[in-house]
Design a protein around this motif. Structure first.
Motif, PDB file in Angstrom:
ATOM      1  N   LEU A  75       0.831  -1.206   0.000  1.00 51.76           N
ATOM      2  CA  LEU A  75       0.000   0.000   0.000  1.00 51.76           C
ATOM      3  C   LEU A  75       0.866   1.257   0.000  1.00 51.76           C
ATOM      4  CD1 LEU A  75      -2.959   0.981   0.144  1.00 51.76           C
ATOM      5  CD2 LEU A  75      -2.728   1.002   2.635  1.00 51.76           C
ATOM      6  N   PHE A  76       1.968   1.222   0.751  1.00 49.73           N
ATOM      7  CA  PHE A  76       2.878   2.365   0.792  1.00 49.73           C
ATOM      8  C   PHE A  76       3.498   2.606  -0.588  1.00 49.73           C
ATOM      9  CE2 PHE A  76       7.046   4.300   1.621  1.00 49.73           C
ATOM     10  CZ  PHE A  76       6.675   5.379   2.395  1.00 49.73           C
ATOM     11  N   TYR A  77       3.928   1.546  -1.233  1.00 49.78           N
ATOM     12  CA  TYR A  77       4.520   1.680  -2.574  1.00 49.78           C
ATOM     13  C   TYR A  77       3.493   2.245  -3.549  1.00 49.78           C
ATOM     14  CZ  TYR A  77       6.673   0.370  -7.017  1.00 49.78           C
ATOM     15  OH  TYR A  77       7.188   0.397  -8.277  1.00 49.78           O
ATOM     16  N   GLN A  78       2.262   1.772  -3.461  1.00 48.74           N
ATOM     17  CA  GLN A  78       1.211   2.246  -4.353  1.00 48.74           C
ATOM     18  C   GLN A  78       0.912   3.723  -4.100  1.00 48.74           C
ATOM     19  OE1 GLN A  78      -2.332  -0.115  -4.016  1.00 48.74           O
ATOM     20  NE2 GLN A  78      -3.470   1.046  -5.547  1.00 48.74           N
ATOM     21  N   ALA A  79       0.879   4.124  -2.839  1.00 44.61           N
ATOM     22  CA  ALA A  79       0.594   5.522  -2.510  1.00 44.61           C
ATOM     23  C   ALA A  79       1.743   6.430  -2.915  1.00 44.61           C
ATOM     24  CB  ALA A  79       0.323   5.655  -1.016  1.00 44.61           C
ATOM     25  N   LEU A  80       2.964   5.909  -2.838  1.00 39.79           N
ATOM     26  CA  LEU A  80       4.142   6.715  -3.153  1.00 39.79           C
ATOM     27  C   LEU A  80       4.220   7.046  -4.634  1.00 39.79           C
ATOM     28  CD1 LEU A  80       6.497   7.805  -1.406  1.00 39.79           C
ATOM     29  CD2 LEU A  80       7.817   5.808  -2.122  1.00 39.79           C
ATOM     30  N   SER A  81       3.667   6.191  -5.467  1.00 40.24           N
ATOM     31  CA  SER A  81       3.746   6.392  -6.909  1.00 40.24           C
ATOM     32  C   SER A  81       2.776   7.451  -7.401  1.00 40.24           C
ATOM     33  CB  SER A  81       3.476   5.067  -7.636  1.00 40.24           C
ATOM     34  OG  SER A  81       2.171   4.589  -7.333  1.00 40.24           O
ATOM     35  N   VAL A  82       1.832   7.923  -6.580  1.00 42.68           N
ATOM     36  CA  VAL A  82       0.821   8.872  -7.060  1.00 42.68           C
ATOM     37  C   VAL A  82       1.355  10.304  -7.163  1.00 42.68           C
ATOM     38  CG1 VAL A  82      -1.444   9.869  -6.544  1.00 42.68           C
ATOM     39  CG2 VAL A  82      -1.086   7.380  -6.387  1.00 42.68           C
ATOM     40  N   PRO A  83       1.787  11.018  -6.111  1.00 43.77           N
ATOM     41  CA  PRO A  83       1.821  10.610  -4.701  1.00 43.77           C
ATOM     42  C   PRO A  83       0.507  10.928  -3.976  1.00 43.77           C
ATOM     43  CG  PRO A  83       2.902  12.732  -4.953  1.00 43.77           C
ATOM     44  CD  PRO A  83       2.430  12.330  -6.328  1.00 43.77           C
ATOM     45  N   ASP A  84       0.068   9.955  -3.175  1.00 44.43           N
ATOM     46  CA  ASP A  84      -1.116  10.115  -2.336  1.00 44.43           C
ATOM     47  C   ASP A  84      -0.613  10.586  -0.971  1.00 44.43           C
ATOM     48  OD1 ASP A  84      -3.398   9.907  -0.823  1.00 44.43           O
ATOM     49  OD2 ASP A  84      -4.016   7.982  -1.676  1.00 44.43           O
ATOM     50  N   LEU A  85      -0.473  11.899  -0.796  1.00 44.71           N
ATOM     51  CA  LEU A  85       0.208  12.451   0.376  1.00 44.71           C
ATOM     52  C   LEU A  85      -0.409  12.032   1.710  1.00 44.71           C
ATOM     53  CD1 LEU A  85       1.088  16.061  -0.870  1.00 44.71           C
ATOM     54  CD2 LEU A  85       2.556  14.055  -0.730  1.00 44.71           C
ATOM     55  N   PRO A  86      -1.730  12.115   1.896  1.00 53.45           N
ATOM     56  CA  PRO A  86      -2.271  11.686   3.205  1.00 53.45           C
ATOM     57  C   PRO A  86      -1.983  10.229   3.522  1.00 53.45           C
ATOM     58  CG  PRO A  86      -3.885  12.983   1.993  1.00 53.45           C
ATOM     59  CD  PRO A  86      -2.784  12.685   1.043  1.00 53.45           C
ATOM     60  N   LEU A  87      -2.090   9.349   2.517  1.00 50.71           N
ATOM     61  CA  LEU A  87      -1.852   7.931   2.755  1.00 50.71           C
ATOM     62  C   LEU A  87      -0.368   7.656   3.028  1.00 50.71           C
ATOM     63  CD1 LEU A  87      -3.068   5.142   2.937  1.00 50.71           C
ATOM     64  CD2 LEU A  87      -2.879   4.922   0.452  1.00 50.71           C
ATOM     65  N   VAL A  88       0.514   8.308   2.279  1.00 53.61           N
ATOM     66  CA  VAL A  88       1.953   8.136   2.498  1.00 53.61           C
ATOM     67  C   VAL A  88       2.342   8.638   3.882  1.00 53.61           C
ATOM     68  CG1 VAL A  88       4.234   8.920   1.761  1.00 53.61           C
ATOM     69  CG2 VAL A  88       2.580   8.204   0.067  1.00 53.61           C
ATOM     70  N   GLN A  89       1.844   9.808   4.252  1.00 55.51           N
ATOM     71  CA  GLN A  89       2.145  10.367   5.568  1.00 55.51           C
ATOM     72  C   GLN A  89       1.621   9.477   6.685  1.00 55.51           C
ATOM     73  OE1 GLN A  89       1.767  15.044   4.069  1.00 55.51           O
ATOM     74  NE2 GLN A  89       0.244  14.143   5.398  1.00 55.51           N
ATOM     75  N   GLY A  90       0.391   8.995   6.526  1.00 56.34           N
ATOM     76  CA  GLY A  90      -0.196   8.143   7.557  1.00 56.34           C
ATOM     77  C   GLY A  90       0.562   6.848   7.725  1.00 56.34           C
ATOM     78  N   LEU A  91       0.934   6.199   6.616  1.00 62.12           N
ATOM     79  CA  LEU A  91       1.683   4.953   6.699  1.00 62.12           C
ATOM     80  C   LEU A  91       3.060   5.166   7.307  1.00 62.12           C
ATOM     81  CD1 LEU A  91       0.679   3.410   3.256  1.00 62.12           C
ATOM     82  CD2 LEU A  91       0.162   2.447   5.500  1.00 62.12           C
ATOM     83  N   PHE A  92       3.718   6.240   6.901  1.00 64.94           N
ATOM     84  CA  PHE A  92       5.034   6.543   7.460  1.00 64.94           C
ATOM     85  C   PHE A  92       4.948   6.756   8.970  1.00 64.94           C
ATOM     86  CE2 PHE A  92       8.401   9.573   8.637  1.00 64.94           C
ATOM     87  CZ  PHE A  92       9.517   8.894   8.169  1.00 64.94           C
ATOM     88  N   PHE A  93       3.921   7.452   9.411  1.00 66.43           N
ATOM     89  CA  PHE A  93       3.740   7.698  10.837  1.00 66.43           C
ATOM     90  C   PHE A  93       3.479   6.393  11.587  1.00 66.43           C
ATOM     91  CE2 PHE A  93       1.018   8.856  14.494  1.00 66.43           C
ATOM     92  CZ  PHE A  93       1.908   9.679  15.165  1.00 66.43           C
ATOM     93  N   VAL A  94       2.672   5.503  11.010  1.00 68.83           N
ATOM     94  CA  VAL A  94       2.390   4.212  11.640  1.00 68.83           C
ATOM     95  C   VAL A  94       3.659   3.366  11.709  1.00 68.83           C
ATOM     96  CG1 VAL A  94       1.150   2.035  11.359  1.00 68.83           C
ATOM     97  CG2 VAL A  94      -0.057   4.193  11.058  1.00 68.83           C
ATOM     98  N   PHE A  95       4.429   3.332  10.613  1.00 72.72           N
ATOM     99  CA  PHE A  95       5.670   2.552  10.591  1.00 72.72           C
ATOM    100  C   PHE A  95       6.628   3.036  11.676  1.00 72.72           C
ATOM    101  CE2 PHE A  95       5.260   1.803   5.718  1.00 72.72           C
ATOM    102  CZ  PHE A  95       4.194   0.959   5.948  1.00 72.72           C
ATOM    103  N   ALA A  96       6.859   4.347  11.694  1.00 73.97           N
ATOM    104  CA  ALA A  96       7.809   4.902  12.663  1.00 73.97           C
ATOM    105  C   ALA A  96       7.306   4.738  14.093  1.00 73.97           C
ATOM    106  CB  ALA A  96       8.059   6.383  12.353  1.00 73.97           C
ATOM    107  N   SER A  97       6.001   4.888  14.306  1.00 71.05           N
ATOM    108  CA  SER A  97       5.446   4.743  15.650  1.00 71.05           C
ATOM    109  C   SER A  97       5.630   3.333  16.173  1.00 71.05           C
ATOM    110  CB  SER A  97       3.955   5.103  15.645  1.00 71.05           C
ATOM    111  OG  SER A  97       3.755   6.438  15.257  1.00 71.05           O
ATOM    112  N   ALA A  98       5.480   2.347  15.293  1.00 71.22           N
ATOM    113  CA  ALA A  98       5.653   0.952  15.706  1.00 71.22           C
ATOM    114  C   ALA A  98       7.088   0.700  16.163  1.00 71.22           C
ATOM    115  CB  ALA A  98       5.289   0.019  14.558  1.00 71.22           C
ATOM    116  N   VAL A  99       8.051   1.233  15.420  1.00 74.06           N
ATOM    117  CA  VAL A  99       9.455   1.040  15.786  1.00 74.06           C
ATOM    118  C   VAL A  99       9.768   1.750  17.098  1.00 74.06           C
ATOM    119  CG1 VAL A  99      11.836   1.474  15.077  1.00 74.06           C
ATOM    120  CG2 VAL A  99      10.156   0.722  13.392  1.00 74.06           C
TER     121      VAL A  99
END
Length: 363
Positions: free
Chosen positions: A319-343
């Protein structure tokens, strides 16, 4: 080890008792004061780690907003599908998604909504970002969770065996294979497995699907078997690439412990070599491995973007790769925040667990 730890702890206990003064007398009072000071020190340690985690999350929130606005591409052009549209229609799209606002106002609105759990609306799917994340998260947990359990168990097992018999043929083979696989790009190994085991090469027939999570049209136990069938190649890819890191860290930590006096004492008491390793050496060598386990556990939520993309796995990474190719900014930002928060969350939990594994930490 018991004697040396007692000797190191004695001055600390004396200082703790002296600092508390004569308020407590007798053996019971003398025992309570050091425990109270230890609890206070641990609470300060916990508070410091939690504050650090909160600051890190705030930094991620800021970074995720500005970083992905450097990506070339116009989301409005994607939303119009490349069709010729009027200036009024483009302006309407920009107003709908807040792209006509000044950058500072977009940032403040993004931060305010993110703190309430609202990560915005996806440009391409036209649904809340959290809905897309919630939809894809179970698929990622199936893939990377299975891989995590397998490569962690395999890495610890082979790491302890290699260290205990270091210098032997098995150690050299395990270490060499782990270093080789760990240095291979995961996407390249995944493509190689698809060519050999999915498409087929020479006398080897295609045994596994080339991608996806299911074939469709199956229910019950047949559906589970189908998902497992699709799961084999991506799991093998992740395990092959990731287990080497756990093996090398476990091996190095155990080698550092093997010259300790307490192991010599345990052997002198007549304990079998296997018991000395399992009951004494390995538990004391696991602290660095615990750090790595929690870091990898955080990455489990993030998924592995390249592997999910190669195998067309419908998880957060794809989903992140798909959003990055648009770019779908809200989806990319949300996924990045979730990834970093998990770590960040897993690292914080590891820090909080340290004092329970080693009382010298956090004092």
């Amino acid at each position: 080890m018991q004697v040396s730890m007692t000797a190191e702890a004695t001055p600390s206990l004396v200082e703790d008792a002296a600092a508390t003064g004569p308020a407590k007398s007798g053996p019971a009072g003398a025992g309570r004061a050091p425990r109270a000071r230890t609890t206070t020190a641990y609470l300060r340690y916990v508070a410091g780690k939690l504050v650090g985690a909160a600051v890190s999350l705030l930094a991620v929130l800021v970074t995720s907003f500005f970083l992905f606005r450097l990506i070339p591409g116009d989301p409005v052009k994607f939303m119009t599908g490349g069709r010729p549209v009027s200036a009024e229609q483009i302006a309407a799209y920009r107003r709908e998604f807040g792209l006509d606002l000044p950058m500072w106002q977009q940032f403040t609105e993004y931060c305010g909504k993110a703190l309430t759990g609202d990560l915005g609306t996806s440009y391409q799917f036209h649904v809340p970002v959290m809905d897309k994340i919630t939809e894809a998260l179970p698929n990622t947990l199936v893939l990377t969770g299975t891989s995590f359990l397998l490569y962690t168990a395999l890495g610890i097992f082979l790491g302890t065996r290699s260290a205990w018999r270091h210098g032997g043929l098995g150690d050299r083979l395990n270490t060499g294979l782990a270093l080789t696989l760990y240095s291979i790009p995961s996407f390249w190994l995944g493509l190689l497995l698809i060519i050999v085991l999915s498409v087929g090469a020479g006398p080897v027939p295609g045994l596994f699907p080339t991608g996806g999570m299911e074939s469709g049209g199956k229910e019950g136990f047949a559906y589970i078997v189908d998902v497992v069938h699709h799961l084999v190649l991506p799991v093998v890819t992740l395990v092959a690439v990731e287990y080497g890191q756990t093996l090398l860290v476990t091996r190095s930590a155990l080698l550092d412990e093997m010259g300790s006096d307490y192991l010599t004492t345990a052997r002198a008491k007549g304990l079998r070599d296997d018991l000395v390793r399992r009951r004494h050496a390995v538990p004391n060598a696991l602290l660095p491995t615990v750090t790595l386990i929690f870091v990898n556990l955080g990455r489990t939520v993030a998924g592995v973007i390249l592997v999910e993309t190669v195998f067309s796995w419908p998880g957060l990474g794809g989903l992140f790769y798909q959003a990055l190719s648009v770019p779908d900014l809200p989806l990319v930002q949300g996924l990045f925040f979730v990834f970093a928060s998990a770590v960040i969350l897993m690292n914080t939990l590891a820090d909080l667990l340290y004092p329970l594994l080693d009382p010298r930490v956090g004092r």
